[in-house]
Design a protein around this motif. Structure first.
Motif, PDB file in Angstrom:
ATOM      1  N   ALA A  84     -75.015 -31.360 -24.591  1.00 20.19           N
ATOM      2  CA  ALA A  84     -74.203 -30.279 -24.026  1.00 20.19           C
ATOM      3  C   ALA A  84     -73.152 -29.788 -25.009  1.00 20.19           C
ATOM      4  N   PHE A  85     -73.168 -30.275 -26.263  1.00 14.17           N
ATOM      5  CA  PHE A  85     -72.135 -29.886 -27.219  1.00 14.17           C
ATOM      6  C   PHE A  85     -72.702 -29.613 -28.599  1.00 14.17           C
ATOM      7  N   VAL A  86     -71.983 -28.779 -29.345  1.00 15.41           N
ATOM      8  CA  VAL A  86     -72.110 -28.675 -30.798  1.00 15.41           C
ATOM      9  C   VAL A  86     -70.683 -28.697 -31.344  1.00 15.41           C
ATOM     10  N   HIS A  87     -70.547 -28.928 -32.638  1.00 17.79           N
ATOM     11  CA  HIS A  87     -69.212 -28.931 -33.223  1.00 17.79           C
ATOM     12  C   HIS A  87     -68.629 -27.526 -33.224  1.00 17.79           C
ATOM     13  N   ALA A  88     -67.347 -27.436 -32.942  1.00 16.85           N
ATOM     14  CA  ALA A  88     -66.666 -26.145 -32.855  1.00 16.85           C
ATOM     15  C   ALA A  88     -66.395 -25.587 -34.241  1.00 16.85           C
ATOM     16  N   PRO A  89     -66.282 -24.253 -34.357  1.00 19.34           N
ATOM     17  CA  PRO A  89     -65.868 -23.677 -35.644  1.00 19.34           C
ATOM     18  C   PRO A  89     -64.503 -24.217 -36.049  1.00 19.34           C
ATOM     19  N   VAL A  90     -64.350 -24.504 -37.323  1.00 19.34           N
ATOM     20  CA  VAL A  90     -63.068 -25.036 -37.787  1.00 19.34           C
ATOM     21  C   VAL A  90     -62.011 -23.944 -37.840  1.00 19.34           C
ATOM     22  N   SER A  91     -62.444 -22.685 -37.830  1.00 20.90           N
ATOM     23  CA  SER A  91     -61.527 -21.563 -38.033  1.00 20.90           C
ATOM     24  C   SER A  91     -60.942 -20.995 -36.749  1.00 20.90           C
ATOM     25  N   ALA A 108     -75.855 -13.137 -28.284  1.00 18.45           N
ATOM     26  CA  ALA A 108     -75.705 -12.088 -29.290  1.00 18.45           C
ATOM     27  C   ALA A 108     -76.444 -12.445 -30.577  1.00 18.45           C
ATOM     28  N   TRP A 109     -76.335 -13.690 -31.002  1.00 18.35           N
ATOM     29  CA  TRP A 109     -77.055 -14.144 -32.202  1.00 18.35           C
ATOM     30  C   TRP A 109     -78.561 -14.015 -32.000  1.00 18.35           C
ATOM     31  N   ASN A 110     -79.048 -14.426 -30.842  1.00 11.53           N
ATOM     32  CA  ASN A 110     -80.471 -14.337 -30.520  1.00 11.53           C
ATOM     33  C   ASN A 110     -80.942 -12.884 -30.557  1.00 11.53           C
ATOM     34  N   VAL A 111     -80.127 -11.974 -30.032  1.00 14.36           N
ATOM     35  CA  VAL A 111     -80.464 -10.545 -30.039  1.00 14.36           C
ATOM     36  C   VAL A 111     -80.610 -10.018 -31.463  1.00 14.36           C
ATOM     37  N   LEU A 112     -79.646 -10.325 -32.316  1.00 15.66           N
ATOM     38  CA  LEU A 112     -79.567  -9.722 -33.640  1.00 15.66           C
ATOM     39  C   LEU A 112     -80.402 -10.420 -34.696  1.00 15.66           C
ATOM     40  N   GLN A 116     -79.479 -22.158 -32.421  1.00 14.86           N
ATOM     41  CA  GLN A 116     -78.882 -20.846 -32.635  1.00 14.86           C
ATOM     42  C   GLN A 116     -77.366 -20.874 -32.427  1.00 14.86           C
ATOM     43  N   LEU A 117     -76.892 -21.680 -31.484  1.00 13.46           N
ATOM     44  CA  LEU A 117     -75.450 -21.818 -31.319  1.00 13.46           C
ATOM     45  C   LEU A 117     -74.833 -22.447 -32.566  1.00 13.46           C
ATOM     46  N   LYS A 118     -75.502 -23.435 -33.134  1.00 12.92           N
ATOM     47  CA  LYS A 118     -75.008 -24.031 -34.383  1.00 12.92           C
ATOM     48  C   LYS A 118     -74.978 -22.989 -35.499  1.00 12.92           C
ATOM     49  N   GLN A 119     -75.988 -22.128 -35.552  1.00 11.80           N
ATOM     50  CA  GLN A 119     -76.044 -21.094 -36.584  1.00 11.80           C
ATOM     51  C   GLN A 119     -74.898 -20.100 -36.444  1.00 11.80           C
ATOM     52  N   VAL A 120     -74.608 -19.704 -35.208  1.00 16.98           N
ATOM     53  CA  VAL A 120     -73.528 -18.732 -35.034  1.00 16.98           C
ATOM     54  C   VAL A 120     -72.172 -19.363 -35.355  1.00 16.98           C
ATOM     55  N   VAL A 121     -71.997 -20.651 -35.069  1.00 14.62           N
ATOM     56  CA  VAL A 121     -70.767 -21.353 -35.447  1.00 14.62           C
ATOM     57  C   VAL A 121     -70.582 -21.318 -36.966  1.00 14.62           C
ATOM     58  N   GLN A 122     -71.654 -21.629 -37.700  1.00 18.07           N
ATOM     59  CA  GLN A 122     -71.584 -21.618 -39.161  1.00 18.07           C
ATOM     60  C   GLN A 122     -71.276 -20.207 -39.684  1.00 18.07           C
ATOM     61  N   TYR A 123     -71.877 -19.209 -39.064  1.00 20.04           N
ATOM     62  CA  TYR A 123     -71.696 -17.823 -39.499  1.00 20.04           C
ATOM     63  C   TYR A 123     -70.256 -17.364 -39.261  1.00 20.04           C
ATOM     64  N   ILE A 124     -69.693 -17.747 -38.143  1.00 20.60           N
ATOM     65  CA  ILE A 124     -68.305 -17.393 -37.835  1.00 20.60           C
ATOM     66  C   ILE A 124     -67.356 -17.979 -38.873  1.00 20.60           C
ATOM     67  N   ASP A 125     -67.559 -19.256 -39.221  1.00 21.68           N
ATOM     68  CA  ASP A 125     -66.710 -19.874 -40.240  1.00 21.68           C
ATOM     69  C   ASP A 125     -66.928 -19.222 -41.603  1.00 21.68           C
ATOM     70  N   LYS A 126     -68.181 -18.907 -41.938  1.00 19.74           N
ATOM     71  CA  LYS A 126     -68.494 -18.304 -43.238  1.00 19.74           C
ATOM     72  C   LYS A 126     -67.894 -16.911 -43.376  1.00 19.74           C
ATOM     73  N   LYS A 127     -68.004 -16.111 -42.315  1.00 12.21           N
ATOM     74  CA  LYS A 127     -67.573 -14.722 -42.373  1.00 12.21           C
ATOM     75  C   LYS A 127     -66.117 -14.520 -41.944  1.00 12.21           C
ATOM     76  N   GLY A 128     -65.508 -15.555 -41.413  1.00 13.91           N
ATOM     77  CA  GLY A 128     -64.126 -15.423 -40.956  1.00 13.91           C
ATOM     78  C   GLY A 128     -63.974 -14.536 -39.734  1.00 13.91           C
ATOM     79  N   ILE A 129     -64.958 -14.541 -38.854  1.00 16.04           N
ATOM     80  CA  ILE A 129     -64.923 -13.709 -37.650  1.00 16.04           C
ATOM     81  C   ILE A 129     -63.963 -14.325 -36.635  1.00 16.04           C
ATOM     82  N   GLN A 130     -63.125 -13.488 -36.054  1.00 12.60           N
ATOM     83  CA  GLN A 130     -62.239 -13.912 -34.975  1.00 12.60           C
ATOM     84  C   GLN A 130     -62.711 -13.255 -33.678  1.00 12.60           C
TER      85      GLN A 130
END
Length: 361
Positions: free
Chosen positions: A137-144, A160-164, A307-321
């Motif tokens: 039921a968990f993945v690690h949260a974005p550090v950012s 949203a990640w699945n869509v795009l 996919q949730l893990k992927q979006v977490v990594q992408y958020i940290d990489k891109k600095g998305i808030q």
């Protein structure tokens, strides 16, 4: 002491939600082999929570009483003896379909059968201060991200990640044009992710104030669907290069909005059906209608744990808030949060602070 909300029945959220406090905290010594004890710091709501509480909702009957909510963020307090992926002190966010990940793996896509076992519907959810969950039921949260922003991710941002990025050859990239509908959680998440990928985003809305805010967060153009209820799809299409239409259209309204989505999509484009927040009395759109548009229509039910893990990594990489609603509720005010969501007064994600303000840190 622990606090939580209970969905006692399916008579609508006003009648069915019950708040309880001064409850005993679950014991770390009683955890099952694959269980995780988590202190929740924040949660967020999805439109599915309104539907689950509704006797006429799309989600059907559930076994009540049940703790509602599938989105949350918190700190691991303890883990069962077989858990290897998490440790006390880890910052985590929920994955809404833990049974799916347990039975078919992190890459498995969700189906209608899996929806019935999701957190807040078939399993106890996140509107509580402390809880025991399966480790899947968990993945690690974005550090950012802070707790409120992190709690906004699980359902909407996975969708949203699945869509795009979920269909090979139909991914958002520089040169892509993406159309989002409204200012709900999925639409704003798609807007932010698509912009980070270099796409151009057009958004629909019904108010001038929301048009301004959509442009502030990056929408290239907006179309007011309230002023143009039967033509906004074609008007939006006209904004694309040469009027070719959109590479990706995100449909959140269901039968009410699908005809306009089909009018807006380009030849061989993708219409992603991700919700049904429109008029439930709208006439059903027959699948044969797709024949006249030469496009792909894809239903999207959240996404996989991977996919949730992927979006977490992408958020940290891109600095998305991630954008969240301006109004933040406390856990004891969760019924007010439901009202704000139900009345569509929010912008992006409705979030709930689970910690008391003085405990936030």
């Amino acid at each position: 002491m622990a606090r939580q909300w209970i969905l006692a029945s399916q008579k609508g959220f006003e009648a069915s939600l019950q708040y309880h406090d001064n409850l005993p905290v679950p014991s770390a010594t009683d955890l099952g082999p694959n269980s995780v004890l988590v202190k929740l710091h924040a949660a967020s709501l999805n439109y599915r929570e309104i539907q689950i509480a509704d006797p006429n909702g799309l989600n059907g009957p559930i076994q009540t009483p049940l703790i509602p909510g599938c989105d949350g963020a918190g700190t691991v307090l303890a883990v069962g003896p077989s858990v290897t992926g998490f440790h006390p002190g880890d910052r985590v966010i929920t994955y809404p379909a833990p049974d799916l990940a347990s039975s078919r793996g992190d890459d498995a896509p969700a189906s209608l059968a899996d929806v019935s076992t999701m957190l807040g519907q078939g399993a106890t959810g996140t509107l509580r201060s402390v809880g025991v969950f399966a480790d899947t039921a968990f993945v690690h949260a974005p550090v950012s991200l802070d707790w409120l922003s992190a709690a906004a991710l699980p359902c909407n941002w996975t969708t949203a990640w699945n869509v795009l990025f979920g269909v090979e050859g139909k991914i958002a990239k520089p040169g892509s044009w993406v159309l989002v509908q409204g200012t709900g959680g999925v639409s704003v998440a798609v807007l932010q992710l698509a912009l980070a990928a270099g796409a151009t985003v057009v958004a629909t809305t019904s108010t001038a104030a929301k048009e301004t805010r959509l442009k502030t967060i990056g929408a290239a153009h907006t179309v007011n669907y309230g002023d143009n209820p039967d033509t906004w799809g074609q008007l939006a299409r006209g904004l694309t290069p040469g009027g070719r239409g959109f590479d990706i259209v995100v449909d959140v309204g269901g039968n009410q909005t699908l005809p306009q989505s089909l009018a807006a999509v380009r030849i061989d484009g993708l219409v992603a059906m991700v919700g049904a927040v429109g008029d439930m009395a709208a006439a059903p759109v027959p699948l044969f209608a797709v024949f006249m548009h030469t496009c792909i229509v894809r239903g999207v039910l959240c996404g996989s744990r991977a996919q949730l893990k992927q979006v977490v990594q992408y958020i940290d990489k891109k600095g998305i808030q991630p954008v969240v609603d301006d109004v933040v509720f406390e856990l004891a005010e969760a019924k007010d949060a439901y009202r704000r969501l139900n009345e569509k007064k929010h912008f992006a994600k409705v979030v709930i602070r689970v910690d008391h303000p003085e405990a936030e840190g």
